[in-house]
Design an enzyme around this catalytic site. Structure first.
Site, PDB file in Angstrom:
ATOM      1  CG  HIS A  21      -7.122   0.353  -1.706  1.00 48.48           C
ATOM      2  ND1 HIS A  21      -7.593  -0.378  -0.576  1.00 48.48           N
ATOM      3  CD2 HIS A  21      -7.303  -0.420  -3.053  1.00 48.48           C
ATOM      4  CE1 HIS A  21      -8.087  -1.026  -0.931  1.00 48.48           C
ATOM      5  NE2 HIS A  21      -8.400  -1.528  -2.321  1.00 48.48           N
ATOM      6  CB  CYS A  54      -0.689  -0.242   1.448  1.00 46.73           C
ATOM      7  SG  CYS A  54      -0.058  -0.551   2.903  1.00 46.73           S
ATOM      8  CG  HIS A 111      -5.086  -0.405   3.830  1.00 45.50           C
ATOM      9  ND1 HIS A 111      -3.631  -0.622   2.578  1.00 45.50           N
ATOM     10  CD2 HIS A 111      -6.525   0.115   2.717  1.00 45.50           C
ATOM     11  CE1 HIS A 111      -4.816  -1.109   1.209  1.00 45.50           C
ATOM     12  NE2 HIS A 111      -5.540  -0.068   1.662  1.00 45.50           N
TER      13      HIS A 111
END
Length: 251
Positions: free
Chosen positions: A221, A126, A194
């Site tokens: 992402h 990520c 994240h």
């Protein structure tokens, strides 16, 4: 590659079998030299790691012009991690199947697509998809932050984004605009672990038609264990959001 170098690589692969052998190809003046290294991986039959001090020692002998490793009882076909690290090092990777003896060379392409890349922690994950977007769209370069496998599930380590965003040139904002980094909490922790890039109504990525997804806004992402992807940012993703970060050089 010269015959004596191939012979040295094969000899090391045979000696290390069934572990993966590894080493570096060096340019020493006009000659080439093979520099064998120890495999320091925790599971050496599945992967390899070269200790930083050995890499430094090799650089004192000559210029590193390639990375070499073996695939015990497997073909020379590169794994997703091989491909990711080949790009990360920007060097040719030479893969020897052993004991079959087939050798293959993988060259870095210099530009891996942002979408549908496999997940390889520390190379294609990520953070890296965000860093690559900033480099390609805005010409920004970031430090390659070191992260240990599984950090996103450990409360004491899950603040990497919180700990580093200011040093990387980001500051917090309330509402996202195109190019902002959205930091979320996913999995079994409430900590921010994240991130993705907020792209607004038009993703602006090659090969992706916004109409396929319906109305935006969109987020780029890369979740653990899944290919990097484009999603509609809303609903549960909005609920998971913990920070919206804008870079001081935002366009």
């Amino acid at each position: 590659m010269r015959k004596h170098i191939i012979a040295a690589i094969q000899a090391q692969a045979a000696a290390e079998y069934p572990k993966e052998s590894c080493g570096l190809l060096l340019a020493v003046g006009r000659a080439q030299k093979y520099f064998p290294c120890r495999n320091t991986a925790t599971e050496p039959s599945e992967e390899f790691r070269i200790a930083p001090e050995e890499y430094t020692a090799a650089e004192e002998v000559g210029e590193v012009i390639g990375v070499v490793h073996s695939h015990p009882d497997a073909t020379s076909r590169p794994s997703p991690r091989d491909l990711a690290m080949c790009e990360a090092t920007a060097l040719p990777w030479h893969i020897l199947s052993w004991p079959e003896g087939d050798m293959r060379t993988v060259m870095p392409s210099g530009s891996v697509p942002l979408l549908k890349r496999p997940f390889v922690h520390g190379a294609w994950d990520c953070w890296q998809v965000c860093a690559d977007w900033y480099q390609r769209e805005w010409g920004l370069e970031f430090e390659a932050f070191q992260r240990t496998d599984g950090w996103w599930e450990l409360a004491e380590n899950a603040s990497l984004y919180e700990a580093n965003y200011e040093a990387a040139g980001f500051y917090r904002v309330d509402k996202p605009q195109r190019g902002d980094m959205v930091v979320m909490a996913v999995g079994r922790t409430a900590h921010p672990n994240h991130a993705g890039i907020f792209l607004g109504a038009d993703p602006g990525l090659p090969g992706e038609d916004a109409a396929t997804f319906g109305p935006g806004p969109f987020l780029l992402h890369h979740l653990y264990g899944r290919p990097s992807e484009l999603i509609v940012f809303g609903g549960p993703w909005l609920e998971r959001t913990r920070m919206v970060l804008r870079h001081r050089d935002a366009r």
